[in-house]
Design a protein around this motif. Sequence first.
Motif, PDB file in Angstrom:
ATOM      1  N   GLY A 186       4.735  -5.775 -11.449  1.00  0.00           N
ATOM      2  CA  GLY A 186       3.318  -6.066 -11.596  1.00  0.00           C
ATOM      3  C   GLY A 186       2.444  -5.033 -10.924  1.00  0.00           C
ATOM      4  O   GLY A 186       1.443  -4.563 -11.493  1.00  0.00           O
ATOM      5  N   VAL A 187       2.829  -4.634  -9.712  1.00  0.00           N
ATOM      6  CA  VAL A 187       2.080  -3.596  -8.996  1.00  0.00           C
ATOM      7  C   VAL A 187       2.142  -2.284  -9.783  1.00  0.00           C
ATOM      8  O   VAL A 187       1.136  -1.581  -9.944  1.00  0.00           O
ATOM      9  N   ASN A 243       0.834  -1.207   0.000  1.00  0.00           N
ATOM     10  CA  ASN A 243       0.000   0.000   0.000  1.00  0.00           C
ATOM     11  C   ASN A 243       0.873   1.263   0.000  1.00  0.00           C
ATOM     12  O   ASN A 243       0.581   2.238  -0.707  1.00  0.00           O
ATOM     13  N   LEU A 244       1.943   1.250   0.799  1.00  0.00           N
ATOM     14  CA  LEU A 244       2.874   2.384   0.813  1.00  0.00           C
ATOM     15  C   LEU A 244       3.559   2.524  -0.549  1.00  0.00           C
ATOM     16  O   LEU A 244       3.772   3.635  -1.049  1.00  0.00           O
ATOM     17  N   PHE A 245       3.893   1.397  -1.127  1.00  0.00           N
ATOM     18  CA  PHE A 245       4.544   1.393  -2.434  1.00  0.00           C
ATOM     19  C   PHE A 245       3.618   1.992  -3.501  1.00  0.00           C
ATOM     20  O   PHE A 245       4.068   2.745  -4.381  1.00  0.00           O
ATOM     21  N   VAL A 246       2.330   1.684  -3.419  1.00  0.00           N
ATOM     22  CA  VAL A 246       1.368   2.257  -4.364  1.00  0.00           C
ATOM     23  C   VAL A 246       1.320   3.778  -4.202  1.00  0.00           C
ATOM     24  O   VAL A 246       1.287   4.515  -5.203  1.00  0.00           O
ATOM     25  N   ASP A 247       1.307   4.266  -2.968  1.00  0.00           N
ATOM     26  CA  ASP A 247       1.354   5.717  -2.745  1.00  0.00           C
ATOM     27  C   ASP A 247       2.569   6.320  -3.445  1.00  0.00           C
ATOM     28  O   ASP A 247       2.492   7.389  -4.063  1.00  0.00           O
ATOM     29  N   PHE A 248       3.706   5.640  -3.290  1.00  0.00           N
ATOM     30  CA  PHE A 248       4.928   6.117  -3.925  1.00  0.00           C
ATOM     31  C   PHE A 248       4.780   6.142  -5.448  1.00  0.00           C
ATOM     32  O   PHE A 248       5.159   7.110  -6.104  1.00  0.00           O
ATOM     33  N   ARG A 283      -5.909   0.476  -6.611  1.00  0.00           N
ATOM     34  CA  ARG A 283      -5.671  -0.055  -5.265  1.00  0.00           C
ATOM     35  C   ARG A 283      -6.442  -1.355  -5.034  1.00  0.00           C
ATOM     36  O   ARG A 283      -5.952  -2.280  -4.386  1.00  0.00           O
ATOM     37  N   ARG A 284      -7.643  -1.420  -5.545  1.00  0.00           N
ATOM     38  CA  ARG A 284      -8.436  -2.640  -5.397  1.00  0.00           C
ATOM     39  C   ARG A 284      -7.778  -3.798  -6.138  1.00  0.00           C
ATOM     40  O   ARG A 284      -7.714  -4.926  -5.626  1.00  0.00           O
TER      41      ARG A 284
END
Length: 200
Positions: free
Chosen positions: A169-170, A106-111, A186-187
């Motif tokens: 992949g993310v 989740n933190l990585f997605v914010d980044f 995010r989902r």
Amino acid sequence: MASDGDGDRDGGAGRARPKRTDARRNEKTLLEAAAAIFVTAGVDAPVRDIAARAGVGTGTIYRHFPTRADLIIAVYRHQVEACAEAGPALLATSETPHAALGQWINLFVDFLVTKHGLAGVLQSDSAGFDTLHAYFLDRLVPVCSELLQAAADAGEIRSDLDAYALMRGVGNLCIGADSDPRYDARRLVELLVAGLRRPR
């Protein structure tokens, strides 16, 4: 980058002294405010919005970061370090290694959301972008590997997962999130992380 006045000159030596503790703290507050604004409004968000969130005047931001590129690069590095430091901390405090992995992703997605505007800012400086990308990989791939290994050792996920492949992949799932309000990256990332679990 121009001096912001927080680091006095070291006599005749001409070397800048390390920033005082309060100056470092103020800079961290600015970077966290900018990161939060960038996540929701993009890297072109008004400086006044960042200043308001940080509780400072816009002049303070320009003293620390004379250009928007300076600010974006500093936010990028700040978030990389925050992600890197969060991995071991989450492993130590989360209920399970898989839960720690999910929180870290989740933190990585914010980044990644913040990072979208970086290429445009550095489009005339490919060497600078390549240097930052190498720094990003050097700092974060080992952290992701540690989280995956801990979850594998706990029997929660398969043991043949590659950290770089997962991060790519993310990243791919996050592409387009800023251009289509119906697309919930995010989902999808949440489903990806859930799908890593071994069946009970």
